[in-house]
Design an enzyme around this catalytic site. Structure first.
Site, PDB file in Angstrom:
ATOM      1  N   PHE A 135     102.291 -96.440 -20.296  1.00 48.90           N
ATOM      2  CA  PHE A 135     101.723 -95.862 -18.940  1.00 48.90           C
ATOM      3  C   PHE A 135     102.951 -94.938 -18.053  1.00 48.90           C
ATOM      4  O   PHE A 135     104.099 -95.116 -18.650  1.00 48.90           O
ATOM      5  CB  PHE A 135     101.422 -96.967 -18.643  1.00 48.90           C
ATOM      6  CG  PHE A 135     100.025 -97.066 -18.308  1.00 48.90           C
ATOM      7  CD1 PHE A 135      98.894 -97.715 -19.730  1.00 48.90           C
ATOM      8  CD2 PHE A 135      99.530 -97.842 -16.929  1.00 48.90           C
ATOM      9  CE1 PHE A 135      98.239 -97.548 -19.482  1.00 48.90           C
ATOM     10  CE2 PHE A 135      98.034 -97.830 -17.423  1.00 48.90           C
ATOM     11  CZ  PHE A 135      97.138 -97.888 -18.419  1.00 48.90           C
ATOM     12  N   GLN A 249      95.498 -95.487  -3.614  1.00 45.02           N
ATOM     13  CA  GLN A 249      95.971 -94.494  -4.583  1.00 45.02           C
ATOM     14  C   GLN A 249      95.130 -93.682  -4.879  1.00 45.02           C
ATOM     15  O   GLN A 249      93.728 -93.973  -5.461  1.00 45.02           O
ATOM     16  CB  GLN A 249      96.696 -95.869  -5.394  1.00 45.02           C
ATOM     17  CG  GLN A 249      96.807 -94.854  -6.880  1.00 45.02           C
ATOM     18  CD  GLN A 249      97.713 -95.083  -8.260  1.00 45.02           C
ATOM     19  OE1 GLN A 249      96.595 -96.381  -8.898  1.00 45.02           O
ATOM     20  NE2 GLN A 249      98.788 -95.691  -7.531  1.00 45.02           N
ATOM     21  N   HIS A 251      93.510 -92.508  -7.615  1.00 48.58           N
ATOM     22  CA  HIS A 251      93.653 -91.823  -9.090  1.00 48.58           C
ATOM     23  C   HIS A 251      93.922 -90.219  -9.499  1.00 48.58           C
ATOM     24  O   HIS A 251      92.949 -90.219  -9.650  1.00 48.58           O
ATOM     25  CB  HIS A 251      92.757 -92.681  -9.769  1.00 48.58           C
ATOM     26  CG  HIS A 251      93.979 -92.805 -11.414  1.00 48.58           C
ATOM     27  ND1 HIS A 251      93.588 -92.520 -12.531  1.00 48.58           N
ATOM     28  CD2 HIS A 251      93.829 -94.299 -11.829  1.00 48.58           C
ATOM     29  CE1 HIS A 251      94.055 -92.876 -13.707  1.00 48.58           C
ATOM     30  NE2 HIS A 251      94.503 -93.523 -13.410  1.00 48.58           N
ATOM     31  N   LEU A 271      86.495 -94.274 -13.562  1.00 45.13           N
ATOM     32  CA  LEU A 271      87.643 -94.016 -14.153  1.00 45.13           C
ATOM     33  C   LEU A 271      88.418 -93.462 -15.949  1.00 45.13           C
ATOM     34  O   LEU A 271      86.988 -94.095 -16.182  1.00 45.13           O
ATOM     35  CB  LEU A 271      88.587 -95.348 -13.653  1.00 45.13           C
ATOM     36  CG  LEU A 271      89.887 -95.494 -14.764  1.00 45.13           C
ATOM     37  CD1 LEU A 271      90.899 -94.677 -13.034  1.00 45.13           C
ATOM     38  CD2 LEU A 271      90.783 -96.928 -14.551  1.00 45.13           C
ATOM     39  N   GLU A 274      94.224 -94.809 -17.140  1.00 42.00           N
ATOM     40  CA  GLU A 274      95.535 -94.245 -17.493  1.00 42.00           C
ATOM     41  C   GLU A 274      95.731 -93.571 -19.416  1.00 42.00           C
ATOM     42  O   GLU A 274      96.538 -92.744 -19.871  1.00 42.00           O
ATOM     43  CB  GLU A 274      96.589 -93.757 -16.456  1.00 42.00           C
ATOM     44  CG  GLU A 274      97.598 -93.642 -16.880  1.00 42.00           C
ATOM     45  CD  GLU A 274      98.687 -94.090 -15.569  1.00 42.00           C
ATOM     46  OE1 GLU A 274      99.555 -94.114 -15.807  1.00 42.00           O
ATOM     47  OE2 GLU A 274      98.012 -94.393 -14.725  1.00 42.00           O
ATOM     48  N   ARG A 305     101.224 -91.772 -10.518  1.00 42.22           N
ATOM     49  CA  ARG A 305      99.631 -90.634  -9.922  1.00 42.22           C
ATOM     50  C   ARG A 305      99.443 -90.321  -8.833  1.00 42.22           C
ATOM     51  O   ARG A 305      99.103 -88.750  -9.324  1.00 42.22           O
ATOM     52  CB  ARG A 305      99.181 -92.154 -10.150  1.00 42.22           C
ATOM     53  CG  ARG A 305      99.090 -92.733 -10.909  1.00 42.22           C
ATOM     54  CD  ARG A 305      97.998 -94.634 -11.322  1.00 42.22           C
ATOM     55  NE  ARG A 305      97.715 -95.331 -12.335  1.00 42.22           N
ATOM     56  CZ  ARG A 305      97.190 -95.899 -12.114  1.00 42.22           C
ATOM     57  NH1 ARG A 305      96.606 -96.930 -11.157  1.00 42.22           N
ATOM     58  NH2 ARG A 305      96.517 -96.905 -13.372  1.00 42.22           N
ATOM     59  N   HIS A 369      91.317 -95.299  -5.808  1.00 39.32           N
ATOM     60  CA  HIS A 369      91.234 -96.470  -7.360  1.00 39.32           C
ATOM     61  C   HIS A 369      91.314 -97.696  -6.312  1.00 39.32           C
ATOM     62  O   HIS A 369      91.706 -98.868  -6.836  1.00 39.32           O
ATOM     63  CB  HIS A 369      92.202 -96.163  -7.972  1.00 39.32           C
ATOM     64  CG  HIS A 369      91.816 -96.413  -9.073  1.00 39.32           C
ATOM     65  ND1 HIS A 369      90.997 -96.470  -9.914  1.00 39.32           N
ATOM     66  CD2 HIS A 369      93.284 -96.942  -9.985  1.00 39.32           C
ATOM     67  CE1 HIS A 369      91.295 -97.837 -11.446  1.00 39.32           C
ATOM     68  NE2 HIS A 369      93.168 -97.906 -11.352  1.00 39.32           N
ATOM     69  N   ARG A 403     101.684 -97.751  -6.347  1.00 38.56           N
ATOM     70  CA  ARG A 403     101.351 -98.390  -7.941  1.00 38.56           C
ATOM     71  C   ARG A 403     102.164 -98.397  -8.702  1.00 38.56           C
ATOM     72  O   ARG A 403     100.816 -97.049  -9.489  1.00 38.56           O
ATOM     73  CB  ARG A 403      99.856 -99.662  -7.778  1.00 38.56           C
ATOM     74  CG  ARG A 403     100.121-100.112  -8.457  1.00 38.56           C
ATOM     75  CD  ARG A 403      98.523-101.393  -8.224  1.00 38.56           C
ATOM     76  NE  ARG A 403      97.619-100.440  -8.679  1.00 38.56           N
ATOM     77  CZ  ARG A 403      96.764-100.172  -9.906  1.00 38.56           C
ATOM     78  NH1 ARG A 403      97.505-100.195 -11.235  1.00 38.56           N
ATOM     79  NH2 ARG A 403      96.322 -99.394  -9.975  1.00 38.56           N
TER      80      ARG A 403
END
Length: 598
Positions: A135, A249, A251, A271, A274, A305, A369, A403
């Site tokens: 990730f 955040q 995304h 979404l 990721e 991100r 997000h 995050r």
């Protein structure tokens, strides 16, 4: 748990209501709430009630698709909980609470194995071990997953475990206020959206696991009826402090769609996990350039991100965006069988919309997000209000300024377990609901709710709701500056006037629920705007075009509290230091080498 006959006084304008006595009330039935309830049940606390705003098993957890972090070392045995903590602190730009980060990262290997023991359908290696993928911004492969439906599989597992333990649960119940006098919490008031019944709940302990506040933005990955800031606003109104609310955040990869097309419009902002980039997806602008080479040549699409989201926003702003205001995310260099095995939900979603991920790219753009901020809590998840806990996305402290992908699900189960352990040590029945709390807090709230239902006002709820979301996107979005933030605060005052004159349906209507949500959203929106204005630097997800540099003197958390005489007050506190073990991992300088994926 004990229910009492309906009480109330029509003469005093107080509707009839049901009374419930319970030792522990858990508000929110996603992963955090379910895990806390499981911990309590396993420790012999059976007088628990879990309330879900939606039907059983339908929580925002299900939308967390890509994976859940834990340093198992399946592929990379050199990984450790300390390196996981170091990655988390780096991604959070060192505004995280180091103790809370350590709690999550140390517990996660065991909690992943626990979920496996409970039957979670993890993807596995050829040797039968829990598989793990890369990730963004992670030094090693530590994100365990179940295809691209990890959150859904995890919540199903937790719900099944809670049912095995006979944890009491009510669905479609919305809490509108906590019964608290500033020193301790005594329970809550709410309503049943199915029956229209009002509820007064007497509880010795209250756990807020009600999600975050990303849906205060008009492009977001939640549904409009969740993540409206319920949890933080309920705690704030009860006298608890909020923290880090300016950090939202965005995304990098939400769906960018033609919003005039009725088939695509409902998917705007949703979404695109990721995991698509973690499995090797490439980003291209409208000119066919793999533009992350300019912004992050070492980590490319798997940089943090905030870095990737700002890069996409910059490409679009400079005229290199796609037709629907985004960029292209392409996985067509992978085989169809690989995509269908590793990303089944993504493949099916786009296939249903007529897009074949195995042969063509999909359009993506940044979308709100996750709120890194939330309720300020101690190492057990307890707020400054005695008996009031906040966990999951409702709490602050783990994520800092940004995050790390895969840490949201980790936080839910880790602090669900932590809070459950603490509460089980102290639980002592429902307690007595003091008369002054009923008279000063419960009855006025019931009266206000009854007055709101069916109100004949000037402004449509949906219009004001959308106006607030648009305000946040315009004035506190990816790129911020002083003039825009101040304008946003002025517009927020105008919206408050409209909220006081809404046209609202009956208690069982969507407009009634969204009218209640607007109250929560006003609180969280003000905190985001005020914090973003006060923080005169750029750090993580918070980017000020008029203060583009990170200021070492701003390594402080902003706290938000109710002022003694109305309004919202703020103060700052310095951040703690990591343990020697985590500091050693930081000093080692671990970092993802993206090019090993090529």
């Amino acid at each position: 748990m004990r229910d009492s006959p309906k009480t109330g006084s029509a003469r005093a304008g107080i509707p009839e209501y049901d009374s419930v006595d319970v030792s522990v009330l858990v508000i929110g039935a996603g992963a955090a709430g379910a895990r806390a309830a499981i911990e309590l049940a396993e420790r012999g606390v059976d007088d628990v009630l879990v309330l879900g705003k939606r039907s059983h098993g339908d929580a925002h957890t299900t939308w967390a698709r890509g994976g859940i972090n834990g340093a198992l070392g399946t592929h990379d045995p050199e990984d450790s909980w300390a390196i996981h903590a170091a990655d988390t602190l780096n991604e959070g730009h060192f505004l995280n609470d180091p103790g809370k980060v350590q709690t999550v990262t140390k517990r996660m290997p065991g909690l992943l194995r626990e979920l496996d023991d409970w039957g979670m359908a993890f993807s596995r290696t050829e040797d039968g071990e829990l598989d793990q993928r890369f990730f963004g911004a992670q030094s090693f492969r530590r994100t365990a997953f179940a295809g691209d439906h990890t959150g859904e599989s995890m919540l199903n597992t937790l719900v099944d475990r809670a049912q095995e333990l006979s944890v009491p649960y009510r669905e479609n119940v919305m809490i509108t206020t906590l019964l608290a006098d500033g020193d301790r919490v005594y329970g809550a008031v709410g309503f049943d959206a199915d029956t229209g019944d009002y509820l007064l709940i007497n509880a010795g302990t209250v756990v807020l696991a009600a999600g975050g506040y990303a849906a205060i933005y008009n492009r977001h990955t939640s549904r409009d009826d969740e993540n409206n800031g319920d949890g933080p606003a309920l705690a704030y109104d009860a006298g608890a402090a909020l923290m880090d609310m300016e950090f939202v955040q965005f995304h990098p990869t939400g769906m960018a769609v033609d919003e005039d097309d009725p088939e695509w419009e409902p998917w705007s902002g949703r979404l695109v996990t990721e995991a698509v980039r973690g499995e090797g997806g490439h980003l291209y602008n409208a000119e066919g350039e793999r533009f992350m080479e300019r912004y992050s040549p070492d980590q490319m699409e798997l940089d943090a991100r905030d870095v990737v989201a700002r890069a996409i926003a910059q490409e679009v702003a400079e005229g290199r965006g796609t037709e629907n205001g985004g960029v292209s995310l392409d996985l067509s260099h992978k085989s169809r069988s690989f995509i269908r095995e590793r990303l089944p939900r993504m493949y099916e979603r786009f296939d249903d919309l007529g897009v074949d991920m195995a042969s063509e790219p999909v359009e993506v753009a940044p979308t709100a997000h996750y709120g890194m901020g939330g309720v300020a809590v101690d190492e057990h998840g307890e707020t400054s209000v005695d008996g009031l806990f906040a966990i999951g996305e409702t709490m602050a402290g783990v994520h800092g300024a940004n995050r790390l992908g895969g840490n949201s699900l980790a936080e839910t189960v880790a602090f669900g377990a932590v809070a459950g352990e603490r509460i089980a040590q102290r639980v002592d029945g429902p307690g007595r609901l003091p008369d002054h709390v009923v008279d000063d807090y419960a009855k006025p709230q019931l009266r206000d709710l009854a007055a709101l239902a069916g109100r004949d006002g000037t402004h449509e709820v949906s219009s004001v709701f959308t106006g607030l979301q648009n305000l946040l996107w315009e004035h506190a979005g990816i790129l911020r500056d002083e003039d825009s933030l101040r304008a946003g605060l002025r517009e927020l005052d105008t919206l408050r006037d409209r909220v006081s004159d809404l046209d609202v349906g009956p208690i069982t209507s969507d407009s009634f629920e969204f009218a209640v949500d607007l109250g929560f959203m006003l609180t969280t929106a003000e905190a985001v705007l005020r914090g973003a204005l006060q923080r005169t630097e750029s750090r993580g997800a918070h980017y000020r075009t008029d203060y583009p540099d990170t200021d070492p003197d701003w390594r402080r958390n902003i706290y938000y509290e109710r002022a003694d005489v109305g309004g919202m007050s703020t103060h700052t506190e310095t951040v703690g230091t990591p343990s020697e073990t985590v500091q050693a991992a930081l000093d080692e300088g671990h970092e993802l080498d993206y090019h090993q994926l090529e």
